[in-house]
Design a protein around this motif. Sequence first.
Motif, PDB file in Angstrom:
ATOM      1  N   TRP A 101       0.845  -1.202   0.000  1.00  0.00           N
ATOM      2  CA  TRP A 101       0.000   0.000   0.000  1.00  0.00           C
ATOM      3  C   TRP A 101       0.874   1.242   0.000  1.00  0.00           C
ATOM      4  O   TRP A 101       0.668   2.161  -0.784  1.00  0.00           O
ATOM      5  N   GLN A 142       1.164   4.219  -2.917  1.00  0.00           N
ATOM      6  CA  GLN A 142       0.924   5.626  -2.605  1.00  0.00           C
ATOM      7  C   GLN A 142       2.161   6.484  -2.891  1.00  0.00           C
ATOM      8  O   GLN A 142       2.057   7.610  -3.376  1.00  0.00           O
ATOM      9  N   GLY A 188      -6.281   9.623  -2.843  1.00  0.00           N
ATOM     10  CA  GLY A 188      -7.699   9.575  -2.522  1.00  0.00           C
ATOM     11  C   GLY A 188      -8.036   9.392  -1.062  1.00  0.00           C
ATOM     12  O   GLY A 188      -9.123   9.741  -0.629  1.00  0.00           O
ATOM     13  N   SER A 189      -7.114   8.867  -0.264  1.00  0.00           N
ATOM     14  CA  SER A 189      -7.433   8.609   1.139  1.00  0.00           C
ATOM     15  C   SER A 189      -6.754   9.630   2.054  1.00  0.00           C
ATOM     16  O   SER A 189      -5.664  10.133   1.753  1.00  0.00           O
ATOM     17  N   GLU A 190      -7.394   9.878   3.160  1.00  0.00           N
ATOM     18  CA  GLU A 190      -6.808  10.776   4.173  1.00  0.00           C
ATOM     19  C   GLU A 190      -5.491  10.204   4.674  1.00  0.00           C
ATOM     20  O   GLU A 190      -4.523  10.926   4.880  1.00  0.00           O
ATOM     21  N   ARG A 191      -5.452   8.907   4.838  1.00  0.00           N
ATOM     22  CA  ARG A 191      -4.237   8.216   5.284  1.00  0.00           C
ATOM     23  C   ARG A 191      -3.081   8.468   4.306  1.00  0.00           C
ATOM     24  O   ARG A 191      -1.959   8.767   4.716  1.00  0.00           O
ATOM     25  N   GLY A 192      -3.360   8.368   3.013  1.00  0.00           N
ATOM     26  CA  GLY A 192      -2.338   8.618   1.998  1.00  0.00           C
ATOM     27  C   GLY A 192      -1.888  10.068   1.995  1.00  0.00           C
ATOM     28  O   GLY A 192      -0.705  10.362   1.889  1.00  0.00           O
ATOM     29  N   ARG A 193      -2.832  10.981   2.120  1.00  0.00           N
ATOM     30  CA  ARG A 193      -2.485  12.412   2.136  1.00  0.00           C
ATOM     31  C   ARG A 193      -1.619  12.735   3.347  1.00  0.00           C
ATOM     32  O   ARG A 193      -0.678  13.525   3.250  1.00  0.00           O
ATOM     33  N   ASP A 229      -6.070  13.991 -10.513  1.00  0.00           N
ATOM     34  CA  ASP A 229      -6.595  12.729  -9.993  1.00  0.00           C
ATOM     35  C   ASP A 229      -6.442  11.615 -11.021  1.00  0.00           C
ATOM     36  O   ASP A 229      -6.605  10.440 -10.703  1.00  0.00           O
ATOM     37  N   GLY A 282      -7.165  -0.054   0.057  1.00  0.00           N
ATOM     38  CA  GLY A 282      -6.416   1.009   0.683  1.00  0.00           C
ATOM     39  C   GLY A 282      -7.136   1.858   1.622  1.00  0.00           C
ATOM     40  O   GLY A 282      -6.782   2.575   2.427  1.00  0.00           O
TER      41      GLY A 282
END
Length: 135
Positions: free
Chosen positions: A75, A79, A90-95, A107, A135
């Motif tokens: 993952w 990212q 796309g995810s808060e975790r990735g950002r 995007d 993810g």
Amino acid sequence: MGETLAAGHSDKAADRLMFRSGWVPKSLKGILAGAALLAGLAPSMAPAATLSFEQLRAMETPPSSFGLKTCQQLWYLEQKVLAAGRICLGSERGRRAFSASLPCISDDEKILEEEVRLYLDEVRMARREKRCPAG
């Protein structure tokens, strides 16, 4: 350039002298140009379809080793490659994980070079084979 060589000096001595005076021996020009491109120092010399230094670093894990990675590592790798390609995550975790990366510009993964898209396909296939959660 204003320096001259005395008779009897070797070619290596001439190369050293010329290098100090600003002239680069022909044998080193390709090496220095390649190193400058990898370091991101001379983008104007790069071919039109060249991966950025960030993308090259993000993709340094060989696909042959994906089977040894955990779902979390795969993952993160996915990212990392997207962030290096300036794709908006796309995810808060990735950002949060890549908040220090260059700002995203799209995007749409279609802006990525084919080599990067193929690499991402390999990462995603490894995640599917391991039955990793989305993810």
